[in-house]
Design a protein around this motif. Sequence first.
Motif, short mmCIF file in Angstrom:
data_model
loop_
_atom_site.label_atom_id
_atom_site.label_comp_id
_atom_site.label_asym_id
_atom_site.label_seq_id
_atom_site.Cartn_x
_atom_site.Cartn_y
_atom_site.Cartn_z
N THR A 117 0.82 -1.23 0.00
CA THR A 117 0.00 0.00 0.00
C THR A 117 0.85 1.27 0.00
O THR A 117 0.41 2.31 -0.46
CB THR A 117 -0.95 0.03 1.21
OG1 THR A 117 -0.17 -0.13 2.39
CG2 THR A 117 -2.01 -1.04 1.11
N THR A 118 2.06 1.18 0.55
CA THR A 118 2.94 2.35 0.56
C THR A 118 4.40 1.88 0.54
O THR A 118 4.72 0.87 1.16
CB THR A 118 2.67 3.22 1.81
OG1 THR A 118 3.60 4.29 1.85
CG2 THR A 118 2.78 2.45 3.10
N PRO A 119 5.28 2.62 -0.16
CA PRO A 119 6.70 2.25 -0.11
C PRO A 119 7.18 2.39 1.34
O PRO A 119 6.78 3.30 2.04
CB PRO A 119 7.38 3.29 -1.01
CG PRO A 119 6.29 3.84 -1.86
CD PRO A 119 5.05 3.77 -1.04
N GLY A 120 8.03 1.51 1.77
CA GLY A 120 8.50 1.58 3.14
C GLY A 120 7.45 1.10 4.11
O GLY A 120 7.39 1.54 5.24
N LEU B 288 8.45 -7.53 -6.29
CA LEU B 288 7.77 -6.38 -5.67
C LEU B 288 7.99 -5.13 -6.53
O LEU B 288 9.13 -4.80 -6.85
CB LEU B 288 8.32 -6.14 -4.27
CG LEU B 288 7.61 -5.06 -3.47
CD1 LEU B 288 6.22 -5.51 -3.05
CD2 LEU B 288 8.41 -4.69 -2.24
N TRP C 88 6.66 -0.92 -7.51
CA TRP C 88 5.96 0.28 -7.03
C TRP C 88 5.22 1.00 -8.15
O TRP C 88 4.57 2.00 -7.92
CB TRP C 88 6.94 1.24 -6.34
CG TRP C 88 7.63 0.64 -5.17
CD1 TRP C 88 8.95 0.35 -5.05
CD2 TRP C 88 7.02 0.21 -3.94
NE1 TRP C 88 9.22 -0.24 -3.84
CE2 TRP C 88 8.04 -0.33 -3.14
CE3 TRP C 88 5.71 0.20 -3.44
CZ2 TRP C 88 7.81 -0.86 -1.86
CZ3 TRP C 88 5.48 -0.32 -2.18
CH2 TRP C 88 6.52 -0.84 -1.42
N GLU C 89 5.39 0.50 -9.36
CA GLU C 89 4.68 1.06 -10.51
C GLU C 89 3.86 -0.03 -11.18
O GLU C 89 4.43 -1.08 -11.52
CB GLU C 89 5.67 1.64 -11.53
CG GLU C 89 6.42 2.86 -11.07
CD GLU C 89 5.56 4.12 -10.99
OE1 GLU C 89 4.48 4.13 -11.61
OE2 GLU C 89 5.97 5.05 -10.29
N TRP D 93 -0.08 1.48 -5.83
CA TRP D 93 -1.36 0.97 -5.33
C TRP D 93 -2.32 2.13 -5.08
O TRP D 93 -1.91 3.20 -4.62
CB TRP D 93 -1.13 0.20 -4.03
CG TRP D 93 -2.41 -0.32 -3.43
CD1 TRP D 93 -3.04 -1.47 -3.76
CD2 TRP D 93 -3.21 0.32 -2.43
NE1 TRP D 93 -4.19 -1.61 -3.02
CE2 TRP D 93 -4.32 -0.52 -2.19
CE3 TRP D 93 -3.12 1.51 -1.70
CZ2 TRP D 93 -5.32 -0.21 -1.27
CZ3 TRP D 93 -4.09 1.81 -0.78
CH2 TRP D 93 -5.19 0.96 -0.57
#
Lengths: 114, 421
Positions: A61-64, A92, A94-95, A98
């Motif tokens: 849902t969020t980086p980190g 995994l 990030w693009e 989400w």
Amino acid sequence: MCTNQPQFAKEMNHMKVTESMVIEKLKEVYDPELGISVYDLGLIYKILPLDDIVNIRMTLTTPGCPLHDSIISAVEHAVLSIPGVKIASVDLVWEPAWKPLMMSKEAKSVLGHK
Amino acid sequence: MLSPSSSKTPSLRLPFQYICLGLVFLVISQILMLKAGPLLLEGNIRTPYIWILSHMLIVGWASMVVMGAMYQLVPVAFLVPIFSERIGYIQFYLMTLSLLGFIAGFWFMNKSCLLVSGIFLVIGFILFIFNMGASFKKIEQWTMISKTVFSAIVYLGLTILLGLILVLQLTIGILPGSWHTPILYSHITFGMIGWFSFLIFGFSYKMVPMFSLAHDFSMKMSTYTFYLFHIGILSLVSSYWLESSVLLFSGAMFLFIAFVFFTILVGNILKHRMKRNLDKGFTFSLLSILIGLVVHSLFAVSLRFFLNNTPLSIQWMISLGYLYIMLWITLSIAGYLYKIIPFLWWTKKYSHLAGKMKVPMLKDFVSDRAVSVILTGMTISILGVASGIFLGTMSLFYISQTSLIMFTFAFVYSLFMIFKK
């Protein structure tokens, strides 16, 4: 009647792993903070079963995200528990990022949306 | 684009140690607070007993907990590993021993004990600042969140520097006597306002969206908060040295306006949230923001209209300071601990089992109802203590403080019970 257990296990190992089998397992992997499965959250972008290897492309849902390692290893464990799967590989990404829109109706309902 | 990276968090033992010790200091400080009643009600706060109490609360409880939480949150929020875990452990033991020595030094008014433990306490903080600074150096893309948290660390450094000067002044007397008050006030301002507020601002920008599942909100207001809060702090500190009431009032106003922007931003994040029903602990951390806003507004108004040396005015300012520590800083930390401790414990005990078997969810570790009762009880008790101090009513102070001690015990007990699950 007594079944032949080794024969049964052998047959299971040769059973074709399907996307729906993986989805079923992923619905048992929960984000412990939200109490929603990773599948219903819309974190799973792609499932690619190839013989005894299952590749999964997913996000968080969020980086980190503090649950980064836990969720990824939980997904791997769940997929590896499917009979016939020997390797579960999680990619995994990030693009695309989400978005809440990616959640299922069930997930939205758990979060208090009608 | 942020590259996927594995978690960079240190061993969970490190944050746990800091948090557990902080909780112990919270309980002790609340018990000792009972004896501080007459001093606080008389406005006699520049005494060794109050110094012990304030350091036990600010350093022993609040700083220990937030430093422990930072060892966990910095890698999560900024995607960088902690520079050295070993330094984290050395710092922990050094600070624990020196804090005890520091308190003993004040208690027995033993100058050499005060000096030695004060210096070691400073070294402990310097190790933390160095460790964080070296970790921050690896941040690839600086955002308003990292700038805000980094500012908190800078203010911590300034607080420590002035604290050391105060200890040297008290024991050796290195500076002119007239410098004592401005140094003391600057030490308090940098510590209470700079260190804690910037830290809570920064981590709120990360944790509020995370715990409410908010997306697509603007962070524009964080820039206003950042600059206005810096100006406010610098204006306040300048006013102590230049003895300017204009700078004093302006500083308080800048802080208040910055806080308004921060509150609006958090409100905006919550408007964009997906999670309708927020966890109770987190709700109290959000409540602390509203209380912080009210305290800042009262502080500014008080400086403008009725700052004088009358006992009532002094009692009022002590009450406001007390509310700032207890209902802005402490309540905020207390609320977040109900999220942080279950998460740490879940990670330690259940993360390796997730995906293999059914594991509990984080909400299963604490009862929302219990959290609600405990934090409501603490909030009302704190308001009672503040009212007792302001009105000079000893009975109100004692009843409220006794109630606060009981709720503090319940708070700590409920957190330690998480480890049984």
